[in-house]
Design a protein around this motif. Sequence first.
Motif, PDB file in Angstrom:
ATOM      1  N   HIS A  69      -0.718  -6.769   3.638  1.00  0.00           N
ATOM      2  CA  HIS A  69      -1.004  -5.369   3.360  1.00  0.00           C
ATOM      3  C   HIS A  69       0.293  -4.566   3.276  1.00  0.00           C
ATOM      4  O   HIS A  69       1.325  -4.953   3.824  1.00  0.00           O
ATOM      5  N   ASP A  81       2.326  -1.519   4.412  1.00  0.00           N
ATOM      6  CA  ASP A  81       2.334  -0.667   5.598  1.00  0.00           C
ATOM      7  C   ASP A  81       2.191   0.810   5.224  1.00  0.00           C
ATOM      8  O   ASP A  81       2.752   1.275   4.234  1.00  0.00           O
ATOM      9  N   GLY A  82       1.412   1.513   6.013  1.00  0.00           N
ATOM     10  CA  GLY A  82       1.213   2.932   5.775  1.00  0.00           C
ATOM     11  C   GLY A  82      -0.017   3.424   6.505  1.00  0.00           C
ATOM     12  O   GLY A  82      -0.768   2.638   7.099  1.00  0.00           O
ATOM     13  N   GLN A  98      -6.403  -8.214   3.223  1.00  0.00           N
ATOM     14  CA  GLN A  98      -5.689  -7.096   3.827  1.00  0.00           C
ATOM     15  C   GLN A  98      -5.145  -7.449   5.205  1.00  0.00           C
ATOM     16  O   GLN A  98      -4.099  -6.962   5.628  1.00  0.00           O
ATOM     17  N   ASP A 121      -1.179  -5.946  -0.354  1.00  0.00           N
ATOM     18  CA  ASP A 121       0.105  -6.066  -1.051  1.00  0.00           C
ATOM     19  C   ASP A 121      -0.027  -7.147  -2.123  1.00  0.00           C
ATOM     20  O   ASP A 121       0.313  -8.306  -1.910  1.00  0.00           O
ATOM     21  N   THR A 175      -5.082  -1.320   0.065  1.00  0.00           N
ATOM     22  CA  THR A 175      -3.836  -1.470   0.818  1.00  0.00           C
ATOM     23  C   THR A 175      -3.346  -2.922   0.879  1.00  0.00           C
ATOM     24  O   THR A 175      -2.450  -3.249   1.647  1.00  0.00           O
ATOM     25  N   ALA A 192      -3.368   1.775   5.485  1.00  0.00           N
ATOM     26  CA  ALA A 192      -3.512   0.414   5.988  1.00  0.00           C
ATOM     27  C   ALA A 192      -3.892   0.410   7.458  1.00  0.00           C
ATOM     28  O   ALA A 192      -4.698  -0.415   7.901  1.00  0.00           O
ATOM     29  N   THR A 193      -3.330   1.341   8.209  1.00  0.00           N
ATOM     30  CA  THR A 193      -3.665   1.454   9.632  1.00  0.00           C
ATOM     31  C   THR A 193      -5.130   1.827   9.823  1.00  0.00           C
ATOM     32  O   THR A 193      -5.844   1.237  10.650  1.00  0.00           O
TER      33      THR A 193
END
Length: 288
Positions: A238, A240-241, A234, A123, A121, A244-245
């Motif tokens: 990261h 978002d989604g 991360q 980016d 996750t 990732a959470t």
Amino acid sequence: MADDEGKSVTGTGGTNRWKRFWERGGWWRALILVVGYFVLYQGAGLALAPIAPSIDDTESAGYVLFFVALPIFIGGVILVLFALSVGWLRELFGPQPIRGRGWMWIAVAVVLLFNVLRFATVDYAELDFGYVAAWLLAGLCIGFAEEVLTRGYVVNLMRKAGHPEIAVALVSAALFSVLHASNLLTGQSLFATLLQLLYTFAFGICMYLTLRVTGNLIWPILLHASTDPSIFLQGTHHVDGPLATIAGFGNIPVILVGLLAIIFIRGRVTTDTDAATVVGGPTPAYDR
């Protein structure tokens, strides 16, 4: 639980006072070694401080290499030199004298799962390739130095003194955790540092379990090496989604697994002195 199999470790041997001193093992010798490493590691960081004005971008590969990777690389070299001085290099990286139980794979799986989730996750479009590569190299240096020190030397010293594995696990994790209290010196808040100490203690237990169940120090080194880069990359960059959470809460399962595992740690590695009293050779490690 069934007995774990093991073999004896070297007792008080060596050809000079330096070697004989460390071969006796014990928690206080482990503490001396950790403190000595900490002083030398911090000294390496201070020696690099004059370079700071020329590298002020904290998200550059140069910054990570000079201020994260290089000091702990120097620490790793010092640890290798110490191993050569006492003749422990082969002993540290050879097969473990006591193996783990199947349930210990849970610790490996939890740490590895969240490392993978964090890496998945990140980016990467926002990051320079050199910066990512620098963090991966830094992670390898961190994993090597911190695992050799705590799951290598500390574990070895505790076993040489004949301590049961529960004490081995607790002392190695505690000393690993205390090393991170130095973040107070960099301005980190007391509350954040206390949380970090809790996490690193539990993580240290997970690395001990990794050492036990895999039977070789190289595996906690590699697992640890993948942890720090995944957390730092991360945490700041990261996508978002939902994944990732979930990845962001990875510290909680590690803490739970590490703390709960303490209840089930068993075993003891006999010393040569213990083994000498047993007819037929060394006694195996056993559950206590």
